[in-house]
Design a protein around this motif. Structure first.
Motif, PDB file in Angstrom:
ATOM      1  N   UNK A 156     -57.178 -35.781  76.024  1.00 24.77           N
ATOM      2  CA  UNK A 156     -56.154 -35.636  77.036  1.00 24.77           C
ATOM      3  C   UNK A 156     -55.580 -36.723  76.412  1.00 24.77           C
ATOM      4  N   UNK A 157     -53.791 -36.537  77.086  1.00 22.77           N
ATOM      5  CA  UNK A 157     -52.770 -37.003  76.356  1.00 22.77           C
ATOM      6  C   UNK A 157     -52.265 -38.679  76.271  1.00 22.77           C
ATOM      7  N   UNK A 158     -52.718 -39.228  75.303  1.00 23.79           N
ATOM      8  CA  UNK A 158     -52.155 -40.517  75.300  1.00 23.79           C
ATOM      9  C   UNK A 158     -50.760 -40.999  75.870  1.00 23.79           C
ATOM     10  N   UNK A 159     -50.016 -40.368  74.856  1.00 24.62           N
ATOM     11  CA  UNK A 159     -48.646 -40.586  75.237  1.00 24.62           C
ATOM     12  C   UNK A 159     -47.787 -38.847  73.694  1.00 24.62           C
ATOM     13  N   UNK A 160     -46.528 -39.465  74.646  1.00 27.14           N
ATOM     14  CA  UNK A 160     -45.379 -38.463  72.911  1.00 27.14           C
ATOM     15  C   UNK A 160     -44.133 -39.705  72.895  1.00 27.14           C
ATOM     16  N   UNK A 161     -43.818 -39.087  71.569  1.00 29.88           N
ATOM     17  CA  UNK A 161     -42.491 -39.629  71.562  1.00 29.88           C
ATOM     18  C   UNK A 161     -42.049 -39.240  70.324  1.00 29.88           C
ATOM     19  N   UNK A 162     -40.556 -39.230  70.295  1.00 25.07           N
ATOM     20  CA  UNK A 162     -40.339 -38.754  68.912  1.00 25.07           C
ATOM     21  C   UNK A 162     -40.293 -40.044  67.576  1.00 25.07           C
ATOM     22  N   UNK A 163     -39.905 -39.680  66.469  1.00 23.67           N
ATOM     23  CA  UNK A 163     -40.129 -40.399  65.212  1.00 23.67           C
ATOM     24  C   UNK A 163     -39.026 -40.303  64.518  1.00 23.67           C
ATOM     25  N   UNK A 164     -38.302 -41.400  64.309  1.00 22.00           N
ATOM     26  CA  UNK A 164     -36.837 -40.958  62.898  1.00 22.00           C
ATOM     27  C   UNK A 164     -36.339 -42.165  62.465  1.00 22.00           C
ATOM     28  N   UNK A 165     -36.154 -42.792  61.671  1.00 21.58           N
ATOM     29  CA  UNK A 165     -35.236 -43.557  61.368  1.00 21.58           C
ATOM     30  C   UNK A 165     -35.860 -44.142  59.652  1.00 21.58           C
ATOM     31  N   UNK A 166     -35.269 -45.444  59.610  1.00 19.19           N
ATOM     32  CA  UNK A 166     -35.257 -45.601  58.247  1.00 19.19           C
ATOM     33  C   UNK A 166     -36.904 -45.775  57.550  1.00 19.19           C
ATOM     34  N   UNK A 167     -37.407 -46.996  58.839  1.00 18.73           N
ATOM     35  CA  UNK A 167     -38.936 -46.641  58.677  1.00 18.73           C
ATOM     36  C   UNK A 167     -39.841 -45.402  58.126  1.00 18.73           C
ATOM     37  N   UNK A 168     -39.246 -44.372  59.493  1.00 20.72           N
ATOM     38  CA  UNK A 168     -40.514 -43.204  59.120  1.00 20.72           C
ATOM     39  C   UNK A 168     -40.045 -42.737  57.760  1.00 20.72           C
ATOM     40  N   UNK A 169     -38.501 -42.690  57.420  1.00 23.07           N
ATOM     41  CA  UNK A 169     -38.150 -42.121  56.051  1.00 23.07           C
ATOM     42  C   UNK A 169     -39.235 -42.886  54.831  1.00 23.07           C
ATOM     43  N   UNK A 170     -38.407 -43.731  54.625  1.00 23.29           N
ATOM     44  CA  UNK A 170     -39.897 -44.795  53.599  1.00 23.29           C
ATOM     45  C   UNK A 170     -41.266 -44.238  53.435  1.00 23.29           C
ATOM     46  N   UNK A 171     -41.994 -44.180  54.719  1.00 19.34           N
ATOM     47  CA  UNK A 171     -43.814 -44.423  55.064  1.00 19.34           C
ATOM     48  C   UNK A 171     -43.857 -42.977  54.129  1.00 19.34           C
ATOM     49  N   UNK A 172     -42.869 -41.353  54.642  1.00 22.72           N
ATOM     50  CA  UNK A 172     -43.185 -40.372  54.292  1.00 22.72           C
ATOM     51  C   UNK A 172     -42.480 -39.838  53.455  1.00 22.72           C
ATOM     52  N   UNK A 173     -41.605 -40.630  52.422  1.00 18.22           N
ATOM     53  CA  UNK A 173     -41.316 -40.736  51.521  1.00 18.22           C
ATOM     54  C   UNK A 173     -40.150 -39.153  51.818  1.00 18.22           C
ATOM     55  N   UNK A 174     -39.703 -39.005  52.729  1.00 17.53           N
ATOM     56  CA  UNK A 174     -38.563 -37.966  53.119  1.00 17.53           C
ATOM     57  C   UNK A 174     -37.203 -38.417  53.658  1.00 17.53           C
ATOM     58  N   UNK A 175     -36.093 -38.086  52.959  1.00 16.73           N
ATOM     59  CA  UNK A 175     -34.423 -38.476  54.527  1.00 16.73           C
ATOM     60  C   UNK A 175     -34.743 -37.646  54.878  1.00 16.73           C
ATOM     61  N   UNK A 176     -34.141 -38.610  56.286  1.00 18.27           N
ATOM     62  CA  UNK A 176     -34.161 -37.625  57.436  1.00 18.27           C
ATOM     63  C   UNK A 176     -35.068 -37.200  57.738  1.00 18.27           C
ATOM     64  N   UNK A 177     -35.949 -38.230  58.149  1.00 15.25           N
ATOM     65  CA  UNK A 177     -37.350 -37.010  58.807  1.00 15.25           C
ATOM     66  C   UNK A 177     -36.475 -37.148  60.077  1.00 15.25           C
ATOM     67  N   UNK A 178     -37.610 -36.055  60.814  1.00 13.82           N
ATOM     68  CA  UNK A 178     -37.637 -36.466  62.591  1.00 13.82           C
ATOM     69  C   UNK A 178     -38.553 -35.414  63.080  1.00 13.82           C
ATOM     70  N   UNK A 179     -39.732 -35.982  64.083  1.00 10.38           N
ATOM     71  CA  UNK A 179     -40.795 -35.602  64.386  1.00 10.38           C
ATOM     72  C   UNK A 179     -40.783 -36.321  66.241  1.00 10.38           C
ATOM     73  N   UNK A 180     -41.776 -34.924  66.142  1.00  8.26           N
ATOM     74  CA  UNK A 180     -42.019 -35.442  67.881  1.00  8.26           C
ATOM     75  C   UNK A 180     -43.872 -35.461  67.439  1.00  8.26           C
TER      76      UNK A 180
END
Length: 154
Positions: free
Chosen positions: A29-53
């Protein structure tokens, strides 16, 4: 310190809609969907400019989750032969218990899945198989024969 529970398994996909459709057809079952981006996402992934759904899928009992992630920036990277063979290092598969493995395989095939080998019986305990889903994800399906025997004989 100790692990309390498994929160989720994350799978990177190229076609998020197809992946959601595939796993919904299998019973998640689909619990939820969201876009992820921003400084915190860049830092945790060690990828600058990260943008995911992401789409968080959950099992009906609410105890298991599968996070489907579509990378927009930077694009997802694939290495090695695709689809990867069963002996590739890394995450091997994600397994779900189903009430009827034959019906689950039929559903997977109807939604673009491919049976990897055969449906096999492990003693009098399980019927098991692997199907390859979106982006080559190996999905293991397990039917507990003891549970079925309990339903039939109970």
């Amino acid at each position: 310190m100790s692990i309390q529970s498994l929160h989720h398994v994350s799978v990177v996909v190229d076609d998020l809609d197809a992946a959601k459709t595939f796993f919904t057809a299998l019973g998640l079952e689909l619990e939820g969907e969201t876009p992820i981006e921003g400084a915190w996402a860049d830092r945790i992934n060690a990828i600058d400019g990260l943008r995911v759904d992401i789409a968080m899928m959950r099992t009906r009992d609410g105890h298991g989750r599968l996070e489907l992630t579509k990378f927009h920036s930077p694009a997802a990277v694939s290495e090695g032969p695709q689809p990867a063979p069963s002996n590739t290092l890394g995450l091997r598969s994600v397994m779900f218990e189903v009430d009827d493995v034959d019906a689950a395989v039929e559903t997977a095939l109807a939604h673009g899945g491919e049976l990897v080998g055969e449906v096999v019986r492990y003693e009098d305990v399980y019927r098991l198989c692997y199907v390859r889903g979106p982006q080559g994800i190996i999905v293991a399906l397990s039917e507990d024969l003891r549970r079925r025997a309990g339903r039939v004989g109970g």
